[in-house]
Motif scaffolding. Structure first.
Motif, mmCIF file in Angstrom:
data_model
loop_
_atom_site.group_PDB
_atom_site.id
_atom_site.type_symbol
_atom_site.label_atom_id
_atom_site.label_comp_id
_atom_site.label_asym_id
_atom_site.label_seq_id
_atom_site.Cartn_x
_atom_site.Cartn_y
_atom_site.Cartn_z
ATOM 1 N N VAL A 96 0.801 -1.226 0.000
ATOM 2 C CA VAL A 96 0.000 0.000 0.000
ATOM 3 C C VAL A 96 0.839 1.284 0.000
ATOM 4 O O VAL A 96 2.045 1.255 0.285
ATOM 5 C CB VAL A 96 -1.003 0.029 1.180
ATOM 6 N N PRO A 128 -4.248 4.301 -3.724
ATOM 7 C CA PRO A 128 -5.585 3.692 -3.745
ATOM 8 C C PRO A 128 -6.220 3.683 -5.136
ATOM 9 O O PRO A 128 -6.805 2.682 -5.571
ATOM 10 C CB PRO A 128 -6.392 4.572 -2.782
ATOM 11 N N ASN A 155 -3.224 2.766 5.504
ATOM 12 C CA ASN A 155 -3.541 2.981 4.084
ATOM 13 C C ASN A 155 -4.228 1.776 3.448
ATOM 14 O O ASN A 155 -4.726 1.862 2.324
ATOM 15 C CB ASN A 155 -2.276 3.366 3.317
ATOM 16 N N THR A 158 -7.680 2.950 3.575
ATOM 17 C CA THR A 158 -7.912 3.941 2.517
ATOM 18 C C THR A 158 -8.111 3.246 1.169
ATOM 19 O O THR A 158 -8.977 3.630 0.382
ATOM 20 C CB THR A 158 -6.690 4.892 2.404
ATOM 21 N N ALA A 159 -7.296 2.205 0.925
ATOM 22 C CA ALA A 159 -7.413 1.482 -0.350
ATOM 23 C C ALA A 159 -8.774 0.784 -0.431
ATOM 24 O O ALA A 159 -9.453 0.841 -1.471
ATOM 25 C CB ALA A 159 -6.278 0.467 -0.478
ATOM 26 N N ALA A 162 -11.447 3.289 -1.165
ATOM 27 C CA ALA A 162 -11.440 3.735 -2.570
ATOM 28 C C ALA A 162 -12.089 2.677 -3.468
ATOM 29 O O ALA A 162 -12.840 2.998 -4.395
ATOM 30 C CB ALA A 162 -10.011 4.009 -3.021
#
Ligand code: B12
Length: 211
Positions: A96, A128, A155, A158-159, A162
């Motif tokens: 990531v 992302p 993250n 976050t990915a 998304a």
């Protein structure tokens, strides 16, 4: 086997040529790739991590150990991965955003290929949006997210957000891994599964594909 200790020592010292020679020698002598990996390379890398933590090793030295590990993994790859197996499904892998650690991810990829899966590797420090676009392009059954830092593991969330925001969450199963993450973290961020190491990753992928 004293060569396994030698392999670990050369890896710790970042001597890529010697790591390559001892890896080949061990294979010639009939050591299994798993033994070379676990009792030589990963044992050595564990010492590197400990020395990094205590400040005995600095980044340039750690990088040399990492590239020595890459060289050895390249030699081991054909022995870990069986060729000519019909693909059992498409798996996408990526480390990531913000994270430059890729050895563990690469190892998971090699083991998955060995188990007959097609692996698409997005590399490291993957934004992302890149995961989103790659899912749209390649339509993998599963995506494997890797993170090795307590900062970058966030993250993964976050990915996943998304991917969900792009309307793709139901189209792909998400497996996470890396030293700082856990089953609880996987549950917290809405991943489908967590695996501790490359061997367990293959089991989880088989379970997810069958589900
Ligand atoms: C090599 C290394 C580096 C190399 C990476 C080179 C590369 N190409 O990968 C370099 C020098 C770049 C590096 C940099 C840094 N590093 Co570093 N690094 C390591 C080290 C020594 C080894 C990691 C490794 O390759 N292990 C061997 C592989 C085989 O194991 P693995 O990665 O854990 O992978 C296995 C599992 O986790 C799992 N897995 C991994 N990914 C995935 C994905 C999926 C989907 C699944 C299912 C499973 C899975 O399966 C893998 C195989 O069994 C570790 C310490 C350690 N022992 O882990 C520190 C370590 C991770 N690094 C650390 C730190 C602090 C850093 C830096 C911040 C240092 C700095 N001051 O700049 C930077 C950050 C750079 C960045 N932005 O990412 C800390 C992290 C602390 C924390 N909790 O956040 C560690 C733990 C060292 C320490 N003890 O302090 N590092």
């Amino acid at each position: 086997m004293k060569e396994l200790q030698e392999l670990a020592d050369h890896l710790i010292n970042g001597y890529a040529d010697r790591v390559a020679a001892v890896t080949q020698d061990l294979l010639n002598k009939g050591a299994t790739p798993q033994t070379i990996l676990n009792d030589g390379l990963i044992a050595g890398m564990t010492v590197v991590g400990e020395r990094m933590r205590t400040g005995e090793m600095y980044l340039p030295e750690v990088l040399q150990s990492a590239s020595a590990m890459h060289v050895s993994l390249k030699i081991l790859k054909p022995h870990l991965a069986k060729d000519g197996v019909e693909s059992r499904g498409k798996i996408m892998m990526g480390t990531v955003k913000g994270d430059m650690h890729d050895i563990g991810k690469n190892l998971v990829g090699i083991m998955l290929e060995g188990a007959g899966f097609e692996v698409i590797d997005l590399g490291l420090n993957v934004q992302p949006q890149k995961f989103v676009e790659a899912i749209q392009t390649h339509q993998p059954a599963i995506i494997g997210l890797s993170a090795m830092l307590t900062t970058t593991m966030l993250n993964m969330k976050t990915a996943i957000e998304a991917i969900a925001h792009a309307g793709l969450r139901s189209k792909v199963k998400i497996l996470i891994g890396g030293a700082p993450v856990s089953q609880k973290f996987a549950d917290d961020i809405g991943a489908d599964a967590y695996a501790r190491d490359a061997v367990k990753a293959v089991d989880k992928v088989k379970e997810l594909i069958a589900a």
